[in-house]
Design a protein around this motif. Structure first.
Motif, PDB file in Angstrom:
ATOM      1  N   PHE A   1       5.072  -6.256  -0.733  1.00 19.06           N
ATOM      2  CA  PHE A   1       5.357  -5.507  -1.952  1.00 19.06           C
ATOM      3  C   PHE A   1       5.577  -4.032  -1.621  1.00 19.06           C
ATOM      4  CE2 PHE A   1       2.817  -9.101  -3.427  1.00 19.06           C
ATOM      5  CZ  PHE A   1       3.617  -9.579  -4.451  1.00 19.06           C
ATOM      6  N   ARG A   2       6.447  -3.413  -2.392  1.00 23.28           N
ATOM      7  CA  ARG A   2       6.635  -1.973  -2.234  1.00 23.28           C
ATOM      8  C   ARG A   2       5.504  -1.274  -2.968  1.00 23.28           C
ATOM      9  NH1 ARG A   2      12.434   0.129  -3.449  1.00 23.28           N
ATOM     10  NH2 ARG A   2      11.546   1.861  -2.335  1.00 23.28           N
ATOM     11  N   THR A   3       4.889  -0.334  -2.307  1.00 27.83           N
ATOM     12  CA  THR A   3       3.789   0.388  -2.937  1.00 27.83           C
ATOM     13  C   THR A   3       3.690   1.795  -2.362  1.00 27.83           C
ATOM     14  OG1 THR A   3       1.432   0.282  -3.480  1.00 27.83           O
ATOM     15  CG2 THR A   3       2.045  -0.419  -1.281  1.00 27.83           C
ATOM     16  N   LEU A   4       3.196   2.695  -3.161  1.00 30.61           N
ATOM     17  CA  LEU A   4       2.959   4.062  -2.707  1.00 30.61           C
ATOM     18  C   LEU A   4       1.489   4.205  -2.359  1.00 30.61           C
ATOM     19  CD1 LEU A   4       4.795   6.394  -5.270  1.00 30.61           C
ATOM     20  CD2 LEU A   4       5.323   6.098  -2.864  1.00 30.61           C
ATOM     21  N   MET A   5       1.206   4.829  -1.253  1.00 32.84           N
ATOM     22  CA  MET A   5      -0.180   5.121  -0.885  1.00 32.84           C
ATOM     23  C   MET A   5      -0.522   6.458  -1.547  1.00 32.84           C
ATOM     24  SD  MET A   5      -2.787   3.896   0.702  1.00 32.84           S
ATOM     25  CE  MET A   5      -2.168   2.651   1.822  1.00 32.84           C
ATOM     26  N   ASP A   6      -0.585   6.420  -2.874  1.00 30.35           N
ATOM     27  CA  ASP A   6      -0.763   7.633  -3.671  1.00 30.35           C
ATOM     28  C   ASP A   6      -2.244   7.950  -3.897  1.00 30.35           C
ATOM     29  OD1 ASP A   6      -1.067   5.391  -5.253  1.00 30.35           O
ATOM     30  OD2 ASP A   6       0.006   6.203  -6.963  1.00 30.35           O
ATOM     31  N   VAL A   7      -2.881   8.416  -2.841  1.00 30.84           N
ATOM     32  CA  VAL A   7      -4.311   8.713  -2.900  1.00 30.84           C
ATOM     33  C   VAL A   7      -4.613  10.190  -2.592  1.00 30.84           C
ATOM     34  CG1 VAL A   7      -5.000   6.349  -2.369  1.00 30.84           C
ATOM     35  CG2 VAL A   7      -4.664   7.970  -0.502  1.00 30.84           C
ATOM     36  N   VAL A   8      -3.576  10.996  -2.411  1.00 37.40           N
ATOM     37  CA  VAL A   8      -3.753  12.418  -2.122  1.00 37.40           C
ATOM     38  C   VAL A   8      -3.975  13.161  -3.441  1.00 37.40           C
ATOM     39  CG1 VAL A   8      -2.577  14.482  -1.243  1.00 37.40           C
ATOM     40  CG2 VAL A   8      -2.341  12.307  -0.033  1.00 37.40           C
TER      41      VAL A   8
ATOM     42  N   LEU B   1      -6.544  -2.335  -1.177  1.00 35.93           N
ATOM     43  CA  LEU B   1      -5.632  -3.120  -2.022  1.00 35.93           C
ATOM     44  C   LEU B   1      -4.174  -2.707  -1.804  1.00 35.93           C
ATOM     45  CD1 LEU B   1      -7.709  -3.346  -5.314  1.00 35.93           C
ATOM     46  CD2 LEU B   1      -7.184  -5.218  -3.723  1.00 35.93           C
ATOM     47  N   LYS B   2      -3.944  -1.434  -1.633  1.00 37.92           N
ATOM     48  CA  LYS B   2      -2.573  -0.969  -1.383  1.00 37.92           C
ATOM     49  C   LYS B   2      -2.070  -1.481  -0.031  1.00 37.92           C
ATOM     50  CE  LYS B   2      -2.193   2.902  -4.477  1.00 37.92           C
ATOM     51  NZ  LYS B   2      -0.940   2.511  -5.088  1.00 37.92           N
ATOM     52  N   LEU B   3      -2.938  -1.451   0.993  1.00 43.54           N
ATOM     53  CA  LEU B   3      -2.558  -1.994   2.295  1.00 43.54           C
ATOM     54  C   LEU B   3      -2.265  -3.485   2.207  1.00 43.54           C
ATOM     55  CD1 LEU B   3      -5.012  -0.111   4.695  1.00 43.54           C
ATOM     56  CD2 LEU B   3      -2.516   0.115   4.598  1.00 43.54           C
ATOM     57  N   LEU B   4      -3.083  -4.216   1.445  1.00 47.24           N
ATOM     58  CA  LEU B   4      -2.867  -5.645   1.259  1.00 47.24           C
ATOM     59  C   LEU B   4      -1.513  -5.896   0.590  1.00 47.24           C
ATOM     60  CD1 LEU B   4      -3.885  -8.563   1.425  1.00 47.24           C
ATOM     61  CD2 LEU B   4      -4.979  -8.199  -0.806  1.00 47.24           C
ATOM     62  N   ARG B   5      -1.220  -5.151  -0.470  1.00 51.00           N
ATOM     63  CA  ARG B   5       0.080  -5.300  -1.151  1.00 51.00           C
ATOM     64  C   ARG B   5       1.222  -5.058  -0.169  1.00 51.00           C
ATOM     65  NH1 ARG B   5       1.109  -5.001  -6.520  1.00 51.00           N
ATOM     66  NH2 ARG B   5       2.856  -3.626  -6.112  1.00 51.00           N
ATOM     67  N   LYS B   6       1.068  -4.041   0.667  1.00 52.98           N
ATOM     68  CA  LYS B   6       2.112  -3.724   1.643  1.00 52.98           C
ATOM     69  C   LYS B   6       2.282  -4.868   2.648  1.00 52.98           C
ATOM     70  CE  LYS B   6       3.737   0.166   4.287  1.00 52.98           C
ATOM     71  NZ  LYS B   6       4.442   1.172   3.560  1.00 52.98           N
ATOM     72  N   LYS B   7       1.162  -5.409   3.127  1.00 51.88           N
ATOM     73  CA  LYS B   7       1.222  -6.525   4.087  1.00 51.88           C
ATOM     74  C   LYS B   7       1.845  -7.773   3.464  1.00 51.88           C
ATOM     75  CE  LYS B   7      -1.876  -5.422   7.665  1.00 51.88           C
ATOM     76  NZ  LYS B   7      -1.175  -5.485   8.895  1.00 51.88           N
ATOM     77  N   LEU B   8       1.676  -7.928   2.150  1.00 50.07           N
ATOM     78  CA  LEU B   8       2.262  -9.072   1.454  1.00 50.07           C
ATOM     79  C   LEU B   8       3.737  -8.855   1.123  1.00 50.07           C
ATOM     80  CD1 LEU B   8      -0.696  -9.990  -0.932  1.00 50.07           C
ATOM     81  CD2 LEU B   8       0.108 -11.285   1.072  1.00 50.07           C
TER      82      LEU B   8
ATOM     83  N   ASP C   1       6.710  11.627  -7.034  1.00 50.70           N
ATOM     84  CA  ASP C   1       5.857  10.581  -6.468  1.00 50.70           C
ATOM     85  C   ASP C   1       5.314  10.949  -5.099  1.00 50.70           C
ATOM     86  OD1 ASP C   1       8.210  10.279  -5.043  1.00 50.70           O
ATOM     87  OD2 ASP C   1       8.466   8.158  -5.509  1.00 50.70           O
ATOM     88  N   TYR C   2       6.063  11.721  -4.312  1.00 48.02           N
ATOM     89  CA  TYR C   2       5.583  12.075  -2.973  1.00 48.02           C
ATOM     90  C   TYR C   2       4.414  13.052  -2.985  1.00 48.02           C
ATOM     91  CZ  TYR C   2       8.735  16.125  -3.531  1.00 48.02           C
ATOM     92  OH  TYR C   2       9.395  17.231  -3.973  1.00 48.02           O
ATOM     93  N   ALA C   3       4.167  13.725  -4.099  1.00 48.19           N
ATOM     94  CA  ALA C   3       3.105  14.733  -4.153  1.00 48.19           C
ATOM     95  C   ALA C   3       1.732  14.133  -3.870  1.00 48.19           C
ATOM     96  CB  ALA C   3       3.099  15.423  -5.509  1.00 48.19           C
ATOM     97  N   ARG C   4       1.524  12.887  -4.258  1.00 45.57           N
ATOM     98  CA  ARG C   4       0.219  12.238  -4.083  1.00 45.57           C
ATOM     99  C   ARG C   4       0.178  11.346  -2.837  1.00 45.57           C
ATOM    100  NH1 ARG C   4       0.992  12.569  -9.610  1.00 45.57           N
ATOM    101  NH2 ARG C   4      -0.755  13.494 -10.755  1.00 45.57           N
ATOM    102  N   THR C   5       1.154  11.540  -1.947  1.00 42.43           N
ATOM    103  CA  THR C   5       1.210  10.738  -0.721  1.00 42.43           C
ATOM    104  C   THR C   5       1.295  11.672   0.489  1.00 42.43           C
ATOM    105  OG1 THR C   5       3.629  10.623  -0.620  1.00 42.43           O
ATOM    106  CG2 THR C   5       2.512   8.926  -1.929  1.00 42.43           C
ATOM    107  N   VAL C   6       1.169  11.103   1.680  1.00 46.15           N
ATOM    108  CA  VAL C   6       1.432  11.850   2.904  1.00 46.15           C
ATOM    109  C   VAL C   6       2.921  11.661   3.176  1.00 46.15           C
ATOM    110  CG1 VAL C   6       0.946  12.045   5.366  1.00 46.15           C
ATOM    111  CG2 VAL C   6      -0.910  11.496   3.774  1.00 46.15           C
TER     112      VAL C   6
END
Length: 195
Positions: A137-144, A128-135, A95-100
């Motif tokens: 929820f656990r989420t991965l910023m998997d955009v890499v 949307l991922k930032l919004l989920r995080k602010k709410l 999972d970390y491969a697509r994240t910083v």
């Protein structure tokens, strides 16, 4: 070696016979059984993109003969760099491969500088991922992206042309000189102490 973690291949350095920690154009290769260093070096020597392999006393010339350096230090050719990807199927990438995530990746990942070009609306996805995080929820910023070919340059080896070498500027009086990289610390220390 890797272990399967919920369908993803997680790197396992302790179980590996040999592994590399990649940093741009230099890779430190650690070999579990020291009697196999030449065997591993022979395999590496057959790979494209590697200009030089340093082992044993050869590492001393580059000031890499310390206990934390790899058993083999690989130096890329001027048009190559070392990618840490160890999996063979991108669907099984951890999972970390697509994240910083600089602390879990076994090497530097310049692809972290990019947003995956296959994402149709990248700003929307990130928002949307930032919004989920602010709410909460656990989420991965998997955009890499998992596309090392996006990287068009690197560093780490001494450039061919002296015009591309780093520049060290000092207020101390003296003439132009070429410094060895290991002398930079002493120059800075000397400048600080003289102030």
């Amino acid at each position: 070696a890797y272990r399967n973690e919920m369908g993803h291949e997680a790197f396992d350095a302790g179980a590996s016979e040999a592994f590399a920690v990649c940093d741009h154009q230099v890779a430190h290769v650690y070999v579990k059984d020291k009697s196999r260093i030449s065997e591993v070096g022979k395999l590496l020597g057959e790979l494209p993109g590697i200009e030089k392999l340093l082992t044993g006393e050869e590492r001393k010339e580059y000031h890499l003969d310390h206990e934390r350096a790899g058993d083999i230090v690989a130096i890329a050719d001027q048009d190559s760099w070392f990618c840490y990807y160890y999996w063979l199927d991108d669907q099984k990438a951890p999972d970390y491969a697509r994240t910083v995530d600089i602390h879990r990746k076994p090497g530097y990942d310049p692809a972290e500088l990019f947003v995956d070009p296959d994402i149709k609306f990248p700003k929307l996805k990130v928002g949307l991922k930032l919004l989920r995080k602010k709410l909460g929820f656990r989420t991965l910023m998997d955009v890499v992206p998992l596309k090392p070919e996006l990287v068009k340059g690197s560093h780490g080896r001494r450039p061919e042309s002296t015009g591309d070498w780093p520049v060290f500027v000092s207020s101390s009086k003296g003439k132009e000189a070429t410094l060895k990289p290991v002398a930079v610390f002493d120059e800075i220390k000397s400048a600080v102490l003289s102030e």
